[in-house]
Design an enzyme around this catalytic site. Structure first.
Site, PDB file in Angstrom:
ATOM      1  N   ARG A 105      -2.582 -11.554 -25.471  1.00  5.83           N
ATOM      2  CA  ARG A 105      -1.123 -11.603 -25.259  1.00  5.83           C
ATOM      3  C   ARG A 105      -0.672 -10.474 -24.314  1.00  5.83           C
ATOM      4  O   ARG A 105       0.364  -9.840 -24.530  1.00  5.83           O
ATOM      5  CB  ARG A 105      -0.357 -11.479 -26.583  1.00  5.83           C
ATOM      6  CG  ARG A 105      -0.579 -12.599 -27.560  1.00  5.83           C
ATOM      7  CD  ARG A 105      -0.024 -13.914 -27.035  1.00  5.83           C
ATOM      8  NE  ARG A 105       0.030 -14.909 -28.086  1.00  5.83           N
ATOM      9  CZ  ARG A 105      -0.984 -15.682 -28.448  1.00  5.83           C
ATOM     10  NH1 ARG A 105      -2.149 -15.593 -27.823  1.00  5.83           N
ATOM     11  NH2 ARG A 105      -0.833 -16.564 -29.414  1.00  5.83           N
TER      12      ARG A 105
ATOM     13  N   SER B 264       5.161 -16.923 -32.686  1.00  3.12           N
ATOM     14  CA  SER B 264       4.725 -15.731 -33.425  1.00  3.12           C
ATOM     15  C   SER B 264       5.599 -14.552 -33.025  1.00  3.12           C
ATOM     16  O   SER B 264       5.740 -14.267 -31.833  1.00  3.12           O
ATOM     17  CB  SER B 264       3.283 -15.380 -33.065  1.00  3.12           C
ATOM     18  OG  SER B 264       2.434 -16.462 -33.356  1.00  3.12           O
TER      19      SER B 264
ATOM     20  N   GLU C  85       5.399  -9.309 -30.745  1.00  3.52           N
ATOM     21  CA  GLU C  85       4.789 -10.032 -29.645  1.00  3.52           C
ATOM     22  C   GLU C  85       5.887 -10.443 -28.670  1.00  3.52           C
ATOM     23  O   GLU C  85       5.652 -10.570 -27.482  1.00  3.52           O
ATOM     24  CB  GLU C  85       4.086 -11.269 -30.204  1.00  3.52           C
ATOM     25  CG  GLU C  85       3.106 -11.891 -29.249  1.00  3.52           C
ATOM     26  CD  GLU C  85       3.345 -13.359 -29.035  1.00  3.52           C
ATOM     27  OE1 GLU C  85       2.690 -13.926 -28.183  1.00  3.52           O
ATOM     28  OE2 GLU C  85       4.213 -13.939 -29.700  1.00  3.52           O
TER      29      GLU C  85
HETATM   30  N1  EPU Z   1      -1.767 -17.285 -42.776  1.00  7.34           N
HETATM   31  C1  EPU Z   1      -1.286 -17.176 -44.045  1.00  7.34           C
HETATM   32  N2  EPU Z   1       0.056 -17.352 -44.258  1.00  7.34           N
HETATM   33  C2  EPU Z   1       0.923 -17.638 -43.252  1.00  7.34           C
HETATM   34  C3  EPU Z   1       0.427 -17.738 -41.942  1.00  7.34           C
HETATM   35  C4  EPU Z   1      -0.932 -17.561 -41.721  1.00  7.34           C
HETATM   36  O1  EPU Z   1      -2.030 -16.915 -44.985  1.00  7.34           O
HETATM   37  O2  EPU Z   1       2.100 -17.782 -43.513  1.00  7.34           O
HETATM   38  C5  EPU Z   1      -3.212 -17.148 -42.561  1.00  7.34           C
HETATM   39  C6  EPU Z   1      -3.833 -18.530 -42.302  1.00  7.34           C
HETATM   40  O3  EPU Z   1      -4.201 -19.158 -43.493  1.00  7.34           O
HETATM   41  C7  EPU Z   1      -5.043 -18.180 -41.484  1.00  7.34           C
HETATM   42  C8  EPU Z   1      -4.576 -16.985 -40.686  1.00  7.34           C
HETATM   43  O4  EPU Z   1      -3.468 -16.425 -41.377  1.00  7.34           O
HETATM   44  O5  EPU Z   1      -6.104 -17.756 -42.286  1.00  7.34           O
HETATM   45  C9  EPU Z   1      -4.200 -17.338 -39.262  1.00  7.34           C
HETATM   46  O6  EPU Z   1      -3.121 -18.270 -39.232  1.00  7.34           O
HETATM   47  P1  EPU Z   1      -2.938 -19.332 -38.049  1.00  7.34           P
HETATM   48  O7  EPU Z   1      -4.195 -20.067 -37.790  1.00  7.34           O
HETATM   49  O8  EPU Z   1      -1.709 -20.116 -38.315  1.00  7.34           O
HETATM   50  O9  EPU Z   1      -2.766 -18.457 -36.738  1.00  7.34           O
HETATM   51  P2  EPU Z   1      -1.997 -17.075 -36.464  1.00  7.34           P
HETATM   52  O10 EPU Z   1      -3.005 -16.000 -36.314  1.00  7.34           O
HETATM   53  O11 EPU Z   1      -0.915 -16.871 -37.453  1.00  7.34           O
HETATM   54  C10 EPU Z   1      -2.168 -17.311 -33.857  1.00  7.34           C
HETATM   55  C11 EPU Z   1      -1.266 -17.215 -32.678  1.00  7.34           C
HETATM   56  C12 EPU Z   1      -0.438 -18.485 -32.538  1.00  7.34           C
HETATM   57  C13 EPU Z   1      -1.394 -19.653 -32.363  1.00  7.34           C
HETATM   58  C14 EPU Z   1      -2.347 -19.700 -33.575  1.00  7.34           C
HETATM   59  C15 EPU Z   1      -3.431 -20.742 -33.428  1.00  7.34           C
HETATM   60  C16 EPU Z   1      -0.788 -14.836 -32.394  1.00  7.34           C
HETATM   61  C17 EPU Z   1       0.217 -13.748 -32.504  1.00  7.34           C
HETATM   62  N3  EPU Z   1      -0.403 -16.039 -32.807  1.00  7.34           N
HETATM   63  O12 EPU Z   1      -1.349 -17.383 -35.015  1.00  7.34           O
HETATM   64  O13 EPU Z   1       0.358 -18.368 -31.383  1.00  7.34           O
HETATM   65  O14 EPU Z   1      -0.690 -20.879 -32.234  1.00  7.34           O
HETATM   66  O15 EPU Z   1      -3.024 -18.425 -33.715  1.00  7.34           O
HETATM   67  O16 EPU Z   1      -4.356 -20.335 -32.470  1.00  7.34           O
HETATM   68  O17 EPU Z   1      -1.893 -14.581 -31.928  1.00  7.34           O
HETATM   69  C18 EPU Z   1       2.480 -17.718 -30.530  1.00  7.34           C
HETATM   70  O18 EPU Z   1       1.890 -16.851 -29.893  1.00  7.34           O
HETATM   71  O19 EPU Z   1       3.732 -17.864 -30.455  1.00  7.34           O
HETATM   72  C19 EPU Z   1       1.730 -18.598 -31.410  1.00  7.34           C
HETATM   73  C20 EPU Z   1       2.311 -19.487 -32.191  1.00  7.34           C
END
Ligand code: EPU
Length: 337
Positions: free
Chosen positions: A162, A237, A333
């Site tokens: 990012r 995010s 972010e």
């Molecule tokens: N999780 C939870 N509770 C929640 C949200 C997430 O326990 O409320 C846990 C999930 O179960 C999982 C982990 O956290 O084990 C990761 O969650 P998720 O796969 O939804 O991805 P993220 O790390 O929360 C990132 C990006 C997203 C992108 C997704 C998928 C960042 C800051 N965010 O989110 O990007 O869509 O991975 O690759 O890196 C964005 O940048 O606006 C965005 C949406």
């Protein structure tokens, strides 16, 4: 070139925050952009793309330049690859669909990300194991001082998680006017490593996925977790996923054995901020019209009439709680203005 005074930006930021721009100019050609910048100092203008990665906390007492440059074209191709250039004001998802409909591979995992093409390199957008840097060929940007167009290669952009040179050393010095992507015409390098994508394909009985199948899976996953900004204001995010030391991670795991982590080097590991916020009991937390999304704790939402300050106060509260519980400092972010 259309110009407005005292214009509300509510329709121009995905959080739906109602702040005003002193002057608002919609820019449709690079010549118009140069003409405006000839008359005004760069410090007096504010560049607005799709407004999908920003939190506006106050009126903008400057000239807001809405980058509305449109157009896309194939600039080069070989047997295997195609180079597609899109102007900065193209809607990102529409561009992704345009590529998929022509069987150009590489952007399918980045389906349904809000925002415009021109802002994608600034924060090296990423999702489901793919980042813009994986297909980025070059971008053209206008130097706001010299008013010359300059070409940036992959190397020049210094992409990180990012992150790019446009957020750091060159912040505020360039306006991206177009981006060129290097996409595959055959032998697509599909990335289905992200669990929910595999799961979705299996449920649909897709044995040999095509790029369209991946895009459909991504769209479905995003729609199930991430709110549509047209229905519920948000900026995706809100925080970055923090990187902590292996030692800190192991200490935290003593209390939270189920804490997920993605190792990024020998002694560093990235932990999901959404998990931390969820664990802190803040998922679905709401104060007035500012809230933490009920399905994805990393997303902050505007239930209608939240001000930018309301969202900012909520984010500060989250940062404090996460620090108190886990000793981890969350970094936004989104750009806060
Ligand atoms: N999780 C939870 N509770 C929640 C949200 C997430 O326990 O409320 C846990 C999930 O179960 C999982 C982990 O956290 O084990 C990761 O969650 P998720 O796969 O939804 O991805 P993220 O790390 O929360 C990132 C990006 C997203 C992108 C997704 C998928 C960042 C800051 N965010 O989110 O990007 O869509 O991975 O690759 O890196 C964005 O940048 O606006 C965005 C949406």
């Amino acid at each position: 070139m259309q110009s407005f005074s005292n214009k509300s930006l509510k329709e121009h930021n995905t959080f739906g925050i109602d702040v005003k721009a002193k002057t608002f100019i919609s820019i449709t050609t690079v010549e118009e952009l140069k003409a405006v910048l000839k008359k005004q100092y760069a410090s007096e203008v504010f560049i607005l793309g799709g407004g999908s990665n920003m939190l506006l906390t106050r009126d903008i007492n400057k000239t807001v330049l809405h980058i509305n440059l449109k157009g896309k074209e194939i600039v080069n191709e070989t047997e295997e690859e195609v180079y597609v250039k899109a102007m900065a004001g193209e809607t990102w998802h529409e561009f992704v669909l345009y590529c998929i409909s022509r069987n150009f591979g590489g952007l399918e995992n980045l389906s349904l990300i809000p925002g415009n093409v021109g802002t994608t390199p600034i924060q090296n957008i990423g999702a489901y194991g793919v980042e813009i840097k994986d297909t980025f060929e070059s971008c053209t940007a206008l130097n706001v001082q010299t008013l010359e167009l300059q070409e940036f290669s992959l190397f020049d952009c210094e992409f990180g998680y990012r992150d790019s040179v446009f957020k750091n050393a060159l912040k505020g010095q360039y306006i991206i006017t177009s981006v060129t992507f290097r996409l595959t015409k055959k032998n697509h390098r599909l990335n289905t490593s992200y669990g929910p994508i595999e799961q979705h394909l299996a449920e649909k009985g897709v044995q040999e996925p095509q790029i369209k199948d991946i895009s459909d899976a991504v769209i479905s996953i995003r729609q199930s977790k991430l709110p549509d900004p047209k229905e519920l204001g948000n900026s995706g995010s809100f925080f970055k996923n923090p990187v902590i030391s292996m030692r800190e991670f192991e200490e935290l795991q003593e209390n939270y054995p189920e804490l997920p982590g993605y190792k990024i080097s020998e002694d560093e590991i990235k932990v999901p901020a959404g998990w931390l916020i969820d664990k802190a009991g803040l998922k679905g937390f709401r104060k007035g019209d500012a809230g933490v999304h009920t399905k994805q704790a990393l997303v902050l939402v505007n239930y209608g009439n939240a001000t930018g300050q309301d969202i900012l106060n909520l984010s500060t509260h989250i940062q404090e709680e996460i620090y108190r519980l886990f000793r981890i400092r969350l970094q936004p972010e989104v750009n806060i203005l």
